[in-house]
Motif scaffolding. Sequence first.
Motif, short mmCIF file in Angstrom:
data_model
loop_
_atom_site.label_atom_id
_atom_site.label_comp_id
_atom_site.label_asym_id
_atom_site.label_seq_id
_atom_site.Cartn_x
_atom_site.Cartn_y
_atom_site.Cartn_z
N TYR A 64 0.78 -1.23 0.00
CA TYR A 64 0.00 0.00 0.00
C TYR A 64 0.82 1.29 0.00
O TYR A 64 0.26 2.35 -0.21
N HIS A 67 0.59 3.50 -2.90
CA HIS A 67 -0.83 3.80 -3.05
C HIS A 67 -1.18 4.94 -2.09
O HIS A 67 -1.82 5.91 -2.47
N TRP A 70 0.26 8.23 -3.40
CA TRP A 70 -0.54 8.84 -4.46
C TRP A 70 -1.82 9.44 -3.87
O TRP A 70 -2.22 10.54 -4.26
N ASN A 71 -2.44 8.73 -2.94
CA ASN A 71 -3.64 9.28 -2.29
C ASN A 71 -3.33 10.64 -1.68
O ASN A 71 -4.10 11.59 -1.82
N SER A 74 -2.67 13.32 -4.56
CA SER A 74 -3.87 13.79 -5.27
C SER A 74 -4.77 14.60 -4.34
O SER A 74 -5.32 15.61 -4.73
N VAL A 77 -3.12 18.07 -3.82
CA VAL A 77 -3.21 18.94 -5.01
C VAL A 77 -4.64 19.46 -5.17
O VAL A 77 -4.87 20.64 -5.42
N MET A 78 -5.61 18.57 -4.97
CA MET A 78 -7.01 19.00 -5.04
C MET A 78 -7.31 20.07 -4.01
O MET A 78 -8.01 21.05 -4.28
N HIS A 137 -11.91 10.60 -0.02
CA HIS A 137 -10.89 11.65 0.08
C HIS A 137 -11.51 13.04 0.16
O HIS A 137 -10.87 13.99 0.60
N ASN A 218 -6.72 0.96 2.04
CA ASN A 218 -6.27 1.35 0.70
C ASN A 218 -6.64 2.79 0.35
O ASN A 218 -6.20 3.31 -0.66
N LYS A 219 -7.43 3.43 1.19
CA LYS A 219 -7.78 4.83 0.93
C LYS A 219 -6.95 5.78 1.80
O LYS A 219 -7.07 6.99 1.67
N GLN A 220 -6.16 5.23 2.69
CA GLN A 220 -5.47 6.09 3.65
C GLN A 220 -4.44 6.99 2.98
O GLN A 220 -4.01 6.74 1.87
N VAL A 224 -0.85 8.70 7.82
CA VAL A 224 -1.51 7.70 8.66
C VAL A 224 -1.00 6.31 8.29
O VAL A 224 -0.86 5.44 9.15
#
Lengths: 273, 462
Positions: A64, A67, A70-71, A74, A77-78, A137, A218-220, A224
């Motif tokens: 992860y 991953h 990248w989370n 992104s 940046v958003m 996110h 997988n969304k972390q 964290v």
Amino acid sequence: MGTLLRKGLFNLFMLILGVIMVVPFVFMISASLKAPGEVFVNPMQIIPDKIYTLNYETIFHHKYYFHWYWNSFSTVVMTVLLRGLLVTMAAYAFARLSFPGKNAIFLFLLSAMMIPHDTTIVAKFMLYKYMGLINTHWVIILPAAFDVFFIFLLRQFFMGIPKDLTESALIDGASHFGIYFRIILPLAVPALITMGLFTFIWTWNDFISPFIFINDINKQLVTVGLEYFQLEAGKNYALQMAGACLIVVIPITIFAVLQKYFVQGIAMSGIKG
Amino acid sequence: MEMQSDFDSGGVKVTIQTKKYTIVLLMMMMLLSACGSKSDSGDGKTDEAQNNGSASKERVVTVYEDAKRAESEEMKKKIADFTKETGIKVELNIVPGDGVEIYKKIDVDMISNEKTDIIRLTNPILIDKYGSNGWLYPLDELMAKENYDATKIYGKYLPKFQDGKTYVLPDQAGKWAVYYNKKIFDDAGVPYPSGEWTWDDYIETAKKLTNPAKGIYGSYMLDYDNYMYMLARQYDVSGYKEDGTSNYDDPAFKKALQFFGDLGTVQKIQPSWLEFKSKKLSWDGFMSGDYGMHFIGTWYTNQFKDKTTYPRDWKVGITQIPVPADGKGNNNFGIVAGYGINKNAAHLDDAYTYVKWMAENSYKYNGNLPARVDLSDEDIKALFQKTSDDLSGEITVEELDKALISNNLGFVDEKITGPGSTEYSNIILQEAELYLVGQKSLDDTIKSIKERADRAIKDAAQ
């Protein structure tokens, strides 16, 4: 002689301060190259006897880690983009437009800055859950898109831009959007970059929000994510430090590239980190 | 009105260039958003957990676990066996953080009525907190339906609650032991400890092992709250009086705190509290090889099995814990850990099956001492054999048995549990630290703990 001594003492003081600032960084790199059981061995070895590369191997092969990376990227940046849009518009409105209750609304917003973040966690959780944002996110991006501190800061900055410029533009037929895009924003580039950098670093380093509001592994976000590196009864500091070494690469690169604007922006807006 | 005039003068005109900027910005946002949603979907595995299986009919149970346990081979094997036996799929909700931090997140989830089914509670204070706060589903009805006699299986280890209900089934009843570094004993020419011994013996042995020139201490203890009152617990002195107020003014607690402090500052056989804190000595410090003996719970055995994380050139031994010399405190102590069901659980029946299965079978996988009183001697010996094999025979079955089972010691809870016990524990740590670093007298410290604990107990009752 006295001046020389004063200068010498000042330099020594600054050198000590510099060393104090650098020590955690050195510790981070040193610990990342040690076995987990050797991180806190006394006396601490800055350069370990045996370089332990397994931490980095674990990171590079981790299911992860990139991953999470990248989370984080992104999401940050958003957040920077959305905040850049909303906060500058709000600041422009408070600086240049006149509407009923403007000062009262502004004071109300400022008062929100006084509420400690931690005391609102449960209330926020309930609200975000109701809005369906939990475990996405957007739960990080949307609340961060509107920031009172930077509205205040940019309002002050925009108010410092001569009114003659905007009034002339109005007389020449420019719209408020036109003035905002063509006059105000170009003049405020250092302040915008400062806001962008601070937003980037603060969001990049944020721990509490993703920890509380995001559930799936997988969304972390990467901050964290490091907390998943654990031993039996405590953190795996060696692995966490290896992960942290990679985490700081992006902020350091961005800071290095935009340093000139950053310092200029701080000097002009009076932000203290 | 002024606003009106402002807009009248300028109007809201959107130029072509403004449109371009806006479109570019929106496209960038959509691009990143799309990337974000790709990551959101991930491998889909944990998303199912979030949906709690609403889209499918398959039996599923969702479980909070910390990352260390979730990644362990024993956990994976345990879950696979559970699924094979029951047909229930297990979805882990892995919470970041260590064994304490994860409960900050789970606390918020409980307050917010999250639906993850199972919570593993790793010590009696947590068990008490989650049960007393009404966050757990009572198991009594479910057990009654199938005549499941929890008392017969778990006996004295079954957690009790003030309302008389059962909220947790225990999967582990860890005890304490003294682990020792055989190399340090050999180098000092000191025989390995074995069998009954007193705290005086422990101190004398540790003094012989302590060698400041080599940076070796004879003893190592951590900064957990129960070290502050371990002696009182060995005497089985309760943290509460009969009227429900704090019993910390009992002389046993004063003696216990002084005893613990003296080990570092007077006897100098282990790092003082100040040294422990200022050098940030860690919970796994014993693995550095700089300490002769470590007084700790049996969960610590797993560290000796892991030679990748803790490469070492010394062998470990184990013996029973020392007792007070007056013979009135011949007790070992330990903690019970167990599983509870979230009161908002989405899959109640399957969650109950999981809790029951884990409580009965966990010990077969992780080598921890079971909380079952119905097991035979052979079952326990088989468990010890597995531990011994995992340690390549460094510790034998007989040594484990003597240290933990076949000795003259009784068993008491290591923690103070009861109303407001979480806050009680925090108060002890905060106040005792002031004594241990010399900022407060022993009497004042005990008085402060008593007063603050009374208030905490009163608040908890309200």
